[in-house]
Design a protein around this motif. Sequence first.
Motif, mmCIF file in Angstrom:
data_model
loop_
_atom_site.group_PDB
_atom_site.id
_atom_site.type_symbol
_atom_site.label_atom_id
_atom_site.label_comp_id
_atom_site.label_asym_id
_atom_site.label_seq_id
_atom_site.Cartn_x
_atom_site.Cartn_y
_atom_site.Cartn_z
ATOM 1 N N LEU A 376 -40.890 45.808 -8.532
ATOM 2 C CA LEU A 376 -41.722 46.553 -9.471
ATOM 3 C C LEU A 376 -41.492 48.050 -9.276
ATOM 4 O O LEU A 376 -41.543 48.552 -8.138
ATOM 5 N N ASP A 377 -41.255 48.753 -10.398
ATOM 6 C CA ASP A 377 -41.126 50.212 -10.304
ATOM 7 C C ASP A 377 -42.521 50.840 -10.276
ATOM 8 O O ASP A 377 -43.528 50.138 -10.244
ATOM 9 N N TYR A 378 -42.570 52.163 -10.300
ATOM 10 C CA TYR A 378 -43.848 52.868 -10.132
ATOM 11 C C TYR A 378 -44.281 53.554 -11.423
ATOM 12 O O TYR A 378 -44.904 54.619 -11.406
ATOM 13 N N LYS A 379 -43.998 52.891 -12.558
ATOM 14 C CA LYS A 379 -44.305 53.508 -13.850
ATOM 15 C C LYS A 379 -45.702 53.161 -14.356
ATOM 16 O O LYS A 379 -46.344 53.973 -15.020
ATOM 17 N N SER A 380 -46.179 51.959 -14.067
ATOM 18 C CA SER A 380 -47.495 51.554 -14.562
ATOM 19 C C SER A 380 -48.591 52.267 -13.776
ATOM 20 O O SER A 380 -48.352 52.836 -12.697
ATOM 21 N N ALA A 381 -49.808 52.203 -14.297
ATOM 22 C CA ALA A 381 -50.933 52.904 -13.660
ATOM 23 C C ALA A 381 -51.187 52.385 -12.249
ATOM 24 O O ALA A 381 -51.360 53.166 -11.308
ATOM 25 N N VAL A 382 -51.183 51.063 -12.109
ATOM 26 C CA VAL A 382 -51.492 50.516 -10.787
ATOM 27 C C VAL A 382 -50.372 50.810 -9.805
ATOM 28 O O VAL A 382 -50.619 51.100 -8.629
ATOM 29 N N MET A 383 -49.114 50.777 -10.255
ATOM 30 C CA MET A 383 -48.008 51.029 -9.344
ATOM 31 C C MET A 383 -47.904 52.523 -9.000
ATOM 32 O O MET A 383 -47.471 52.874 -7.896
ATOM 33 N N LYS A 384 -48.295 53.404 -9.921
ATOM 34 C CA LYS A 384 -48.386 54.826 -9.581
ATOM 35 C C LYS A 384 -49.405 55.028 -8.474
ATOM 36 O O LYS A 384 -49.186 55.820 -7.539
ATOM 37 N N SER A 385 -50.511 54.303 -8.566
ATOM 38 C CA SER A 385 -51.551 54.388 -7.545
ATOM 39 C C SER A 385 -51.051 53.880 -6.202
ATOM 40 O O SER A 385 -51.296 54.488 -5.156
ATOM 41 N N VAL A 386 -50.310 52.759 -6.230
ATOM 42 C CA VAL A 386 -49.759 52.204 -4.992
ATOM 43 C C VAL A 386 -48.772 53.184 -4.359
ATOM 44 O O VAL A 386 -48.798 53.418 -3.138
ATOM 45 N N GLY A 387 -47.900 53.766 -5.168
ATOM 46 C CA GLY A 387 -46.948 54.737 -4.649
ATOM 47 C C GLY A 387 -47.645 55.953 -4.053
ATOM 48 O O GLY A 387 -47.228 56.480 -3.013
ATOM 49 N N ARG A 388 -48.707 56.399 -4.712
ATOM 50 C CA ARG A 388 -49.479 57.546 -4.213
ATOM 51 C C ARG A 388 -50.120 57.216 -2.880
ATOM 52 O O ARG A 388 -50.078 58.026 -1.940
ATOM 53 N N ILE A 389 -50.714 56.035 -2.774
ATOM 54 C CA ILE A 389 -51.340 55.619 -1.516
ATOM 55 C C ILE A 389 -50.312 55.586 -0.389
ATOM 56 O O ILE A 389 -50.556 56.084 0.716
ATOM 57 N N ASN A 390 -49.139 55.017 -0.680
ATOM 58 C CA ASN A 390 -48.109 54.906 0.357
ATOM 59 C C ASN A 390 -47.636 56.287 0.814
ATOM 60 O O ASN A 390 -47.419 56.520 2.005
ATOM 61 N N GLU A 391 -47.516 57.228 -0.136
ATOM 62 C CA GLU A 391 -47.065 58.573 0.218
ATOM 63 C C GLU A 391 -48.090 59.292 1.090
ATOM 64 O O GLU A 391 -47.743 59.949 2.075
ATOM 65 N N LEU A 392 -49.374 59.145 0.743
ATOM 66 C CA LEU A 392 -50.420 59.845 1.484
ATOM 67 C C LEU A 392 -50.620 59.260 2.877
ATOM 68 O O LEU A 392 -50.889 59.985 3.836
ATOM 69 N N VAL A 393 -50.500 57.940 3.003
ATOM 70 C CA VAL A 393 -50.699 57.315 4.309
ATOM 71 C C VAL A 393 -49.489 57.548 5.206
ATOM 72 O O VAL A 393 -49.629 57.888 6.396
ATOM 73 N N SER A 394 -48.292 57.389 4.667
ATOM 74 C CA SER A 394 -47.077 57.503 5.483
ATOM 75 C C SER A 394 -46.661 58.944 5.721
ATOM 76 O O SER A 394 -46.035 59.269 6.740
ATOM 77 N N GLY A 395 -47.001 59.826 4.769
ATOM 78 C CA GLY A 395 -46.543 61.204 4.852
ATOM 79 C C GLY A 395 -45.128 61.386 4.359
ATOM 80 O O GLY A 395 -44.568 62.484 4.455
ATOM 81 N N PHE A 396 -44.507 60.335 3.827
ATOM 82 C CA PHE A 396 -43.122 60.404 3.376
ATOM 83 C C PHE A 396 -43.040 60.684 1.877
ATOM 84 O O PHE A 396 -43.952 60.361 1.112
ATOM 85 N N ASP A 397 -41.900 61.245 1.485
ATOM 86 C CA ASP A 397 -41.628 61.535 0.082
ATOM 87 C C ASP A 397 -41.192 60.242 -0.608
ATOM 88 O O ASP A 397 -40.214 59.606 -0.206
#
Length: 527
Positions: A376-397
Amino acid sequence: MKDRQCLYFGIFQLIMWAGVANGEFYSSVDSMHELAQVEEELLNATRSYLESQQKQLDFYRRYVEQLKREHEWATTQSKLDEYLGHPLHAFRLIKRLVQDWDALILEPIVDNDAREEFSAHVEALGTVFGYPDQSELQGAVKGLARLQAVYNLTASHLADGVINGVSYGSDLRWRECYEIGVQLFDLGEYQRSLEWLQVAVMLLQNSPEKEEDVEHYLSDIREYASMANFELGNPKKAGILLNQILESQPTHSAQQTRKYLESRALGKIDQETNPTWLANYTMLCQGRRLPEERSADPLKCYLDGKRHAYFTLAPLQVEPVHLDPDINVYHGMLSANQILSILDEAEKMQMFRSAVSGNGGNSTVKDLRVSQQTWLDYKSAVMKSVGRINELVSGFDMAGAEYMQVANYGVGGQYEPHPDYFGVNLPVEFKGDRISTSMFYLSDVEQGGYTVFPKLNVFLPPVSGALVMWHNLHRSLDVDARTLHAGCPVIVGSKRIGNIWVHSGYQEFRRPCHLTSDSYKSAGYQN
């Protein structure tokens, strides 16, 4: 169909006999006597045919009613997902679609208009949905054998529907145990095959339902048991079993089996060398840690609201499970609605059998990984949210992140110990190796399905909505072999996860290396 062919052949023979003997019928009363005999034989044959068809129809009715009750039970008393998550239910469903429907219903059913409509409907279903084949049945049997091996489950307990002391009320019949034994024999699992064949004999002999020709069935089971014993290096036991068959049935195919075994030299039993991780892996999968000296204080859960302003009002619920390398579980990261949306998106995509990555990103399907997946890519609303969560928790780009891999583990589904990094021969599209793994649990699992780290003495039961995160590379970007991990076989339930792997190519300022290499610290863990 066979009865009808016999009927037609009998009628043809009778008419030919009457015609040859007398020529005409109407010109002689004596010839009419003979014709009356033909009609009497025709009536008898027709009566037998109708009786046999009625027995078949009664059998079909009972079979359909039995399946109807099972489907009603699955959809009313239990959730269908939980029902299909049980390995014995899944095996029986696949077995019915691979063997029973074809052998018991489709082949012998009456050849008439109703059958033509029925066959067309069955064919249309196969075109739209497809049917499992023999390899699917073998896959389900392999799953059962895998559960036995990892969790020390006996064939008799599985046949009784008892798994780790919990009874699920889904016992197997002797025919099903026999089929499992046969499939395991064909797969070369001779010892495991014997276990199931022995259970089949016990169930057949103690069956409350009176079976016709019990001795015939027992002989078939013993014949397979004799061959399994021979393959295990016990020709004496194999001969005893064959003699038991031939004492009561001298013309049984066991004669040919005995000649075949006598013509073969007793093979040397291969002593398989178990991988070094196996003992730790099976123990951790069972929820048991290895004894170890614990000099450090036990790890404690805590709330983290300082990692990012996003978590100020709703701090991260952190459960540290290992230090150096750090492995943390973050609870409550996804809501039930978010999980449902992710699974809905995955369902719309084409799910396919998971493969094992090799050099240069080439993948092959192997039994060490049994699941299905999609991306799944990060284009849908829920996947954008998942990608954002992963970035904030991991600190990675997240610019260096792969699409989320959504995977589902079914009957005995597993992924044997493996690293997530490539180390060498990276796929050409990668910008650096996989620096981190973020594993979102998208379901609970009733039994089994743990994530384990055999070199670190860590096991994690799936908790829906939680996120497990660790680094696969040192700060020096050398691989960290200590992060070898596995997905244990699912015993009961359905395991769903979402994996996000972030590459090191974009993280120079997110996780800078130290002045001195930190990889030497783990040298004792490198294999």
